[in-house]
Write a protein that holds these residues in place. Structure first.
Motif, PDB file in Angstrom:
ATOM      1  N   UNK A   1       0.829  -1.206   0.000  1.00 37.24           N
ATOM      2  CA  UNK A   1       0.000   0.000   0.000  1.00 37.24           C
ATOM      3  C   UNK A   1       0.865   1.258   0.000  1.00 37.24           C
ATOM      4  N   UNK A   2       0.262   2.378  -0.417  1.00 38.59           N
ATOM      5  CA  UNK A   2       0.997   3.628  -0.448  1.00 38.59           C
ATOM      6  C   UNK A   2       1.282   4.145   0.948  1.00 38.59           C
ATOM      7  N   UNK A   3       2.478   4.654   1.149  1.00 38.77           N
ATOM      8  CA  UNK A   3       2.819   5.198   2.460  1.00 38.77           C
ATOM      9  C   UNK A   3       3.804   6.353   2.304  1.00 38.77           C
ATOM     10  N   UNK A   4       3.813   7.191   3.315  1.00 36.22           N
ATOM     11  CA  UNK A   4       4.672   8.366   3.347  1.00 36.22           C
ATOM     12  C   UNK A   4       5.763   8.125   4.394  1.00 36.22           C
ATOM     13  N   UNK A   5       7.017   8.279   3.990  1.00 33.93           N
ATOM     14  CA  UNK A   5       8.151   8.052   4.884  1.00 33.93           C
ATOM     15  C   UNK A   5       8.953   9.339   5.033  1.00 33.93           C
ATOM     16  N   UNK A   6       9.576   9.469   6.202  1.00 35.91           N
ATOM     17  CA  UNK A   6      10.360  10.660   6.525  1.00 35.91           C
ATOM     18  C   UNK A   6      11.737  10.211   7.000  1.00 35.91           C
ATOM     19  N   UNK A   7      12.763  10.720   6.357  1.00 32.43           N
ATOM     20  CA  UNK A   7      14.130  10.286   6.635  1.00 32.43           C
ATOM     21  C   UNK A   7      14.978  11.513   6.934  1.00 32.43           C
ATOM     22  N   UNK A   8      15.780  11.427   7.966  1.00 28.13           N
ATOM     23  CA  UNK A   8      16.591  12.573   8.383  1.00 28.13           C
ATOM     24  C   UNK A   8      18.023  12.427   7.877  1.00 28.13           C
ATOM     25  N   UNK A   9      18.802  13.502   7.918  1.00 26.84           N
ATOM     26  CA  UNK A   9      20.203  13.418   7.499  1.00 26.84           C
ATOM     27  C   UNK A   9      20.977  12.358   8.280  1.00 26.84           C
ATOM     28  N   UNK A  10      21.820  11.643   7.535  1.00 25.65           N
ATOM     29  CA  UNK A  10      22.707  10.611   8.079  1.00 25.65           C
ATOM     30  C   UNK A  10      21.974   9.385   8.619  1.00 25.65           C
ATOM     31  N   UNK A  11      20.715   9.234   8.264  1.00 21.00           N
ATOM     32  CA  UNK A  11      19.995   7.999   8.546  1.00 21.00           C
ATOM     33  C   UNK A  11      20.456   6.950   7.544  1.00 21.00           C
ATOM     34  N   UNK A  12      20.805   5.749   8.020  1.00 23.11           N
ATOM     35  CA  UNK A  12      21.287   4.690   7.126  1.00 23.11           C
ATOM     36  C   UNK A  12      20.104   4.084   6.378  1.00 23.11           C
ATOM     37  N   UNK A  13      20.218   4.036   5.060  1.00 24.11           N
ATOM     38  CA  UNK A  13      19.160   3.489   4.211  1.00 24.11           C
ATOM     39  C   UNK A  13      19.710   2.388   3.315  1.00 24.11           C
ATOM     40  N   UNK A  14      18.795   1.529   2.872  1.00 26.38           N
ATOM     41  CA  UNK A  14      19.173   0.474   1.936  1.00 26.38           C
ATOM     42  C   UNK A  14      17.935   0.039   1.161  1.00 26.38           C
ATOM     43  N   UNK A  15      18.078  -0.116  -0.156  1.00 23.03           N
ATOM     44  CA  UNK A  15      16.994  -0.584  -1.010  1.00 23.03           C
ATOM     45  C   UNK A  15      17.401  -1.902  -1.631  1.00 23.03           C
TER      46      UNK A  15
END
Length: 296
Positions: free
Chosen positions: A68-82
């Motif tokens: 489902x569609x969702x809204x995400x909020x990510x701050x500077x220097x947060x570790x991400x991976x796709x």
């Protein structure tokens, strides 16, 4: 781990042309996400609306693969991976370099939006009407971004971004209420974990319980748990911990055989003055005054 200092570093690595502005980027209709399973960080705040076809997104300590569609909020220097991420075209991402906020009230105000510290599985799920509102704001930002940028552009775009954040705060309250209805009172589960902590002797062995410890037991982030409890009870997680500690302290003060310092130690307080200060704040009396009142 990859780290991207600038907006254009991110866009270049993604195979995209340079941004219209060096400190902000808006993009809609991505089919896939770049960086092939590698962890990365940026100097940007990110607001992303997405619907997954397949794949997994990670940030914080958890993964997320909801369709489902969702809204995400990510701050500077947060570790991400796709990982192997395919997206429906109905998506957007706004990247705002932290320096873009300098001189605007959002530079300080953005800190009050706790959802930048939520886990990925605590993303905001939008109703169709809510989704329409967010898309309207995105299109206003996009139109200004693609316009001839001038001295008003920063304030106009950040004003619309601020509106997205304010709407998100409102919509999260709705999500908290829906979660309470569907899964029961979070405060009850919170109190159960806290009661076990008291009963197992962890106060003496491990000291005062922290919000992070209880949140981990409940599989939530610290900020999400505290905001959810605030919605249910009007009090934050740490306030509820303090109330429970003082309630237990009152119970133990009724025991004539224990002095105040012994009780403070048993409850995990290393500092007697801190215990006394907290007790007076919550009970309206010092521990000594409370004990004297019991004797009279």
């Amino acid at each position: 781990m990859l780290h991207f200092e600038s907006i254009n570093d991110i866009r270049t690595a993604s195979g995209l042309p340079p941004a219209e502005h060096p400190l902000i980027s808006v993009l809609a209709g991505l089919k896939t996400c770049p960086f092939g399973g590698r962890e990365f960080t940026t100097n940007c705040y990110m607001i992303a609306y997405k619907k997954f076809i397949s794949g997994v997104m990670l940030y914080g300590r958890t993964s997320y693969d909801h369709r489902n569609g969702c809204l995400s909020f990510i701050k500077p220097r947060q570790v991400m991976q796709f990982n192997n991420l395919d997206l429906e075209e109905d998506n957007f991402i706004i990247c705002v370099h932290e320096d873009f906020l300098i001189g605007h009230h959002l530079y300080n105000d953005i800190q009050k939006y706790n959802f930048f510290d939520y886990e990925v599985n605590e993303a905001l799920h939008l109703s169709p009407k809510e989704e329409q509102t967010i898309w309207e704001l995105y299109h206003k930002i996009e139109a200004e971004y693609n316009n001839n940028l001038d001295e008003y552009s920063q304030d106009i775009m950040l004003t619309h971004i601020d509106s997205i954040l304010k709407y998100a705060l409102r919509y999260y309250k709705r999500q908290f209420i829906n979660r309470t209805v569907s899964s029961g009172k979070t405060v009850s589960k919170f109190n159960e974990v806290l009661a076990r902590y008291f009963q197992d002797g962890a106060l003496q062995n491990s000291g005062l319980p922290s919000v992070a410890q209880i949140a981990e037991h409940l599989n939530m982030s610290r900020r999400y748990l505290s905001d959810l409890l605030k919605q249910e009870t009007g009090k934050t997680a740490i306030e509820l911990i303090h109330l429970s500690l003082i309630k237990e302290a009152k119970n133990r003060l009724r025991n004539q055989d224990q002095n105040i310092s012994e009780i403070a130690y048993q409850l995990g307080f290393d500092n007697l003055s801190y215990f006394s200060k907290l007790f007076k704040k919550e009970a309206g009396l010092s521990p000594i005054e409370f004990k004297k009142q019991l004797l009279n």
